[in-house]
Design a protein around this motif. Structure first.
Motif, mmCIF file in Angstrom:
data_model
loop_
_atom_site.group_PDB
_atom_site.id
_atom_site.type_symbol
_atom_site.label_atom_id
_atom_site.label_comp_id
_atom_site.label_asym_id
_atom_site.label_seq_id
_atom_site.Cartn_x
_atom_site.Cartn_y
_atom_site.Cartn_z
ATOM 1 N N UNK A 1 21.032 98.468 76.187
ATOM 2 C CA UNK A 1 22.383 99.047 76.071
ATOM 3 C C UNK A 1 22.548 99.832 74.773
ATOM 4 N N UNK A 2 23.341 100.870 74.851
ATOM 5 C CA UNK A 2 23.648 101.657 73.665
ATOM 6 C C UNK A 2 24.521 100.858 72.703
ATOM 7 N N UNK A 3 24.491 101.258 71.459
ATOM 8 C CA UNK A 3 25.379 100.642 70.469
ATOM 9 C C UNK A 3 26.829 100.866 70.883
ATOM 10 N N UNK A 4 27.608 99.819 70.797
ATOM 11 C CA UNK A 4 29.015 99.914 71.151
ATOM 12 C C UNK A 4 29.298 99.539 72.590
ATOM 13 N N UNK A 5 28.234 99.303 73.410
ATOM 14 C CA UNK A 5 28.446 98.905 74.805
ATOM 15 C C UNK A 5 28.870 97.441 74.860
ATOM 16 N N UNK A 6 29.424 97.055 76.003
ATOM 17 C CA UNK A 6 29.805 95.673 76.211
ATOM 18 C C UNK A 6 28.574 94.769 76.139
ATOM 19 N N UNK A 7 28.786 93.541 75.718
ATOM 20 C CA UNK A 7 27.674 92.600 75.547
ATOM 21 C C UNK A 7 26.921 92.375 76.834
ATOM 22 N N UNK B 1 26.826 94.476 79.456
ATOM 23 C CA UNK B 1 26.882 95.741 80.195
ATOM 24 C C UNK B 1 25.840 95.804 81.296
ATOM 25 N N UNK B 2 24.687 95.145 81.093
ATOM 26 C CA UNK B 2 23.628 95.230 82.098
ATOM 27 C C UNK B 2 23.995 94.501 83.388
ATOM 28 N N UNK B 3 25.059 93.686 83.376
ATOM 29 C CA UNK B 3 25.476 93.007 84.602
ATOM 30 C C UNK B 3 26.710 93.648 85.216
ATOM 31 N N UNK C 1 28.408 99.212 88.996
ATOM 32 C CA UNK C 1 28.362 100.675 88.892
ATOM 33 C C UNK C 1 27.915 101.126 87.504
ATOM 34 N N UNK C 2 26.933 100.439 86.928
ATOM 35 C CA UNK C 2 26.403 100.773 85.603
ATOM 36 C C UNK C 2 24.894 100.910 85.693
ATOM 37 N N UNK C 3 24.370 101.995 85.146
ATOM 38 C CA UNK C 3 22.934 102.253 85.250
ATOM 39 C C UNK C 3 22.351 102.522 83.869
ATOM 40 N N UNK C 4 21.033 102.367 83.775
ATOM 41 C CA UNK C 4 20.258 102.634 82.568
ATOM 42 C C UNK C 4 19.115 103.564 82.965
ATOM 43 N N UNK D 1 7.183 107.888 83.998
ATOM 44 C CA UNK D 1 7.160 108.398 85.358
ATOM 45 C C UNK D 1 8.335 109.294 85.663
ATOM 46 N N UNK D 2 8.635 109.438 86.958
ATOM 47 C CA UNK D 2 9.710 110.313 87.412
ATOM 48 C C UNK D 2 11.074 109.717 87.080
ATOM 49 N N UNK D 3 12.138 110.494 87.393
ATOM 50 C CA UNK D 3 13.507 110.085 87.054
ATOM 51 C C UNK D 3 13.834 108.738 87.685
ATOM 52 N N UNK D 4 14.352 107.810 86.867
ATOM 53 C CA UNK D 4 14.546 106.425 87.279
ATOM 54 C C UNK D 4 15.836 105.882 86.684
ATOM 55 N N UNK D 5 16.536 105.071 87.489
ATOM 56 C CA UNK D 5 17.735 104.366 87.032
ATOM 57 C C UNK D 5 17.585 102.890 87.373
ATOM 58 N N UNK D 6 17.940 102.023 86.427
ATOM 59 C CA UNK D 6 17.867 100.572 86.620
ATOM 60 C C UNK D 6 19.277 100.010 86.523
ATOM 61 N N UNK D 7 19.588 99.087 87.431
ATOM 62 C CA UNK D 7 20.897 98.420 87.400
ATOM 63 C C UNK D 7 20.735 96.990 87.883
#
Length: 865
Positions: free
Chosen positions: A132-138, A140-142, A145-148, A191-197
């Protein structure tokens, strides 16, 4: 001994110094052959390494991956696997594909979306762990509708890689649904374009509750992976359509799928090296013939036959070494440029989207450098043998046979017979090694027969030229010097025969593809989702769209089509399951190889492509239980559905090298309960406008995004044919370049050999001038000889090329790619190619004759006074 070797080295140095162009021709030929082969190998290995690294980065390093043969896994399978005593850790993964663009607009980009359990990622696939970026919710990974995103996704979408306010958003389009997600950080995976959630968030967002794509397993230390995978299949809770595979199987399957293309490219590149070896033979054979008196003098001075043999081999080795070193350097530059401009694809489509960095290998460089040296030594072997066997006394008296070549009819015929036998041999480990050797023996055998064929031709032409002075003069000289002439045109025969064979093969393949496209594209228009680049479920159309489109005005008829992958064997690439209405006569819908068999009662008829026959050892009339098991997902009543498939026929499919299975659409929908089509085949009413029709169909879809981008593509069958042929031509673009290089090397060799021979005949031209022949007549004789010899070479190359093309079309191609084709001979193109070779040879001889038939030629006669 030392003074003799000093004399021999001086002798060789004087030859290289006085005939630099002749030596340069051989060096350039070896250099180009080594450079092309080395560049192809570097590009292929770099692309494979990059792809394998990307797979390892995304998949991590589990001991086993549990996947479904087709479709998805039931989430209920996770519990017994995670609690199994031999499983240390289990990681559930949902993998989807979507098209995405930033909320502010931009170009649509295919995006691979992975839903994973962040609590087990650090131990299973640390490169996928969200940061998570600085300032994101603790937590945030859960969040829903949020991706990395990984670096490739940030770059493709033009988004900042650092935290921004407000957080950037993306629009993910999968199927007919669009979803807005927030970017909250990054992942390290390449690798190619990827999003993790989060897994649960992904299931909720895309409506895939209870579904998984795979379950990664980390086993307890000491557990045998193969034995554990075998034991899983005997568990009562194990689904029949599930399979446990090794994690490296994905990269290995891509390597296996692209191997035939890579091997064929490498062999074509080595064709240039083969032509270069023959050019070394031509150069050294001519050199030995012209230096016969000097070799005889060296023998009188004490040079042994072995030393004369070693001297010529040393010269060929120096030429090969210089060509190999230059070829490695040039090949590195070519590979670097190709990876920068074209990626690792080389036109085959196996590594599309991969941008690998050059991975230079010292071992590979030494291997291909050694091949160049060996090719040069092989080319210099027979000239070295001639120098060894040269009779000193007779040669000094002018009685030697330096310029003639022995009659090798018996050896040539034996080589052709061996080539015919090897063409009948099966492939080795899926590679047509015996067929490649057969092609090589055909070429060597055909060129070994060349002096014999030339002698036969000269005997036939002698009565026609007996009454005319100039033709008789050219004919008598050719009869006495047929060996050197055969050597000179050998490069033409080698390169032209391969060019003819490749031209026939490509023309046959292209013609068969065009005929196949006519068979598989019966409808005038085809409708598909604009998300085809994403593939998977994202590209499927709504289940009721076919019925809704059929009710529109302007539509005469609609047929839904469905394509989906099915993985039956972890060691092989996935098959493609094609479901389409087949009707009572499948031969009207599929390009069947033979007549279809009647389907027994109680069975479902399927039709397999030629690749399935070769890869799985199946034949018409057989059942296919493995394919039946792939459909045996538990139904709502807890009972497995039975599917008894009967192979009713074999059809040609040029689009799927790994194999395809066609079945009736009604059978597929009954077995899977999934009526979503991949494409719609449309027969519009006469005069209907395609743009208006697409807009009317677009209005039938659920509301989409507000950017107004079209969600459907309506293309004509003609446009699909044109696009398919463009892809075909792109795939063979490298072949055309390799073919042109081989021809160029052959013509370069002809120019060097003819030029050297003509320039060496200054005394002969001076004598002819003293006998009363004008300069125009001498040039006419020289040009006529050039036209005649290159004409003979072109005819021989054409015949030999047609023989090689039979092996390529009917043996190499089916064994490499598992499909057959009809042979087509583009006679006009072949004749134009032969005419260009004859013209080049004639012009070369005329230009060299002008330089040799001047005033110096008259004065050269005084050298014998």
């Amino acid at each position: 001994m030392r003074p003799m070797w000093t004399l021999l080295r001086t002798f060789s140095w004087q030859e290289l110094r006085h005939h630099p162009w002749r030596s340069a021709a051989a060096v350039v030929a070896v250099m180009l052959g080594v450079a092309l082969a080395f560049a192809v190998q570097l590009i292929n290995s770099s692309a494979l390494d990059e792809f394998a690294q990307a797979v390892r980065s995304v998949n991590g390093q589990p001991d086993l991956e549990v996947r479904a043969m087709q479709g998805a896994l039931d989430e209920a399978l996770y519990t017994p696997l995670a609690t199994h005593p031999q499983v240390r850790q289990a990681s559930p993964v949902l993998e989807l594909t979507a098209m995405t663009r930033s909320a502010s607009g931009g170009t649509a980009t295919p995006l691979r979306v992975l839903g994973a359990d962040a609590l087990v990622l650090p131990g299973m696939a640390p490169a996928l762990m969200p940061r998570p970026w600085d300032g994101s919710q603790r937590f945030a990974l859960f969040e829903p509708a949020t991706v990395f995103l990984n670096a490739a996704a940030f770059q493709a979408l033009g988004l900042p890689t650092q935290a921004a306010q407000p957080a950037p958003t993306l629009v993910l389009q999968a199927g007919s649904q669009s979803h807005v997600v927030r970017v909250a950080g990054s992942v390290a995976a390449g690798g190619s374009a990827l999003a993790v959630m989060d897994l649960g968030a992904a299931q909720d967002l895309f409506g895939r509750g209870g579904a998984l794509s795979r379950i990664d397993l980390r086993l307890q230390p000491g557990t045998d992976r193969s034995a554990f995978a075998q034991a899983l299949r005997s568990q009562p809770w194990w689904p029949a359509h599930a399979m446990a595979v090794q994690p490296g199987d994905v990269a290995e399957r891509i390597s296996l799928l692209s191997r035939a293309y890579r091997v064929n490219l490498t062999v074509l590149a080595l064709v240039a090296l083969f032509t270069g070896a023959f050019l070394v033979f031509s150069v050294l054979a001519l050199s030995v013939a012209q230096r016969a008196p000097q070799f005889a003098l060296l023998a009188v001075l004490g040079a042994t036959p072995g030393q004369r043999l070693a001297l010529v081999l040393l010269e060929s080795g120096l030429l090969g070494l210089a060509g190999s070193v230059a070829g490695i350097a040039l090949g590195t530059l070519l590979a670097q440029a190709a990876l920068h401009l074209l990626g690792g694809d080389l036109g085959g489509g196996y590594f599309a989207g991969v941008q690998p960095a050059l991975r230079w290998s010292t071992a590979t460089a030494l291997l291909y450098g050694s091949l160049g040296l060996v090719a040069a030594l092989a080319g210099g072997w027979w000239p070295a043998r001639n120098a060894q066997a040269l009779p000193p006394a007779q040669t000094l008296k002018g009685l030697g046979q330096a310029a003639s070549a022995p009659n090798r009819a018996t050896a040539g015929l034996a080589l052709l017979a061996a080539a015919a036998l090897l063409a009948l041999a099966p492939p080795i480990a899926g590679v047509p090694i015996a067929a490649y050797v057969s092609v090589g023996l055909l070429l060597v055998g055909g060129m070994a027969l060349l002096p014999w064929a030339v002698a036969l031709l000269l005997r036939l032409l002698h009565p026609l030229a007996a009454s005319r002075a100039l033709p008789l003069l050219a004919l008598e000289r050719a009869r006495r010097m047929r060996g050197s002439a055969a050597i000179a045109i050998g490069g033409v025969v080698a390169s032209l025969s391969l060019a003819v064979a490749l031209t026939v093969m490509v023309a046959s393949f292209r013609g068969s593809v065009m005929q196949w496209l006519d068979a598989v594209l019966p409808a005038p228009l085809y409708l598909r989702s604009s998300l085809q680049a994403a593939g998977g479920d994202a590209a499927l159309l709504p289940a009721t769209l076919a019925q809704d489109v059929a009710r529109l005005s302007g539509v005469q008829r609609v047929e839904p089509l469905r394509a989906s992958p099915v993985q039956l064997d972890p060691a092989r690439p996935a098959l493609t399951l094609l479901a389409r209405p087949l009707g009572s006569d499948p031969a009207q819908r599929l390009p069947l190889v033979d007549a279809a068999l009647p389907v027994p009662p109680g069975r479902m008829g399927i039709y397999i492509s030629e690749a399935v026959v070769d890869l799985y050892g199946l034949q018409p009339g057989m059942d296919w239980p493995a394919l039946s098991r792939s459909f045996r997902a538990p139904g709502q009543d807890g009972q497995a559905q039975d599917a008894l498939f009967f192979i009713a026929g074999v059809w040609r499919d040029y689009a799927r090298q790994s194999g395809a299975v066609a079945l009736d659409l009604a059978d597929y929908e009954r077995l899977t309960g999934d009526a979503r089509p991949s494409d719609l085949a449309l027969w519009p009413q006469p005069g209907a406008d395609s743009a208006t029709l697409r807009q009317a169909i677009e209005a039938l879809l659920p509301p989409g995004t507000a950017d107004g981008a079209p969600r459907l593509e309506l293309v004509s069958a003609d446009a699909i044919r044109a696009r398919s042929l463009r892809i075909f031509d792109r795939s063979f673009a490298v072949t055309y370049w390799l073919q042109a290089v081989a021809i160029g090397i052959g013509l370069f060799g002809v120019a060097a050999s003819f030029g050297a021979q003509v320039l060496a005949r200054r005394k002969e031209f001076g004598l002819l001038a003293h006998l009363g022949l004008t300069r125009r007549q001498i040039l006419a004789v020289v040009a006529g000889e050039g036209a005649a010899w290159t004409g003979v070479g072109a005819a021989a190359g054409l015949l030999l090329g047609l023989a090689v093309s039979v092996v390529l079309v009917h043996v190499v191609n089916p064994q490499s790619f598992h499909w057959t084709m009809d042979m087509r001979v583009p006679l006009g193109r072949l004749l134009a190619l032969c005419a260009a070779v004859v013209l080049a040879g004639t012009v070369t001889a005329w230009v060299a004759g002008r330089a040799a038939a001047g005033r110096d030629a008259v004065l050269a006669v005084k050298e014998d006074w």
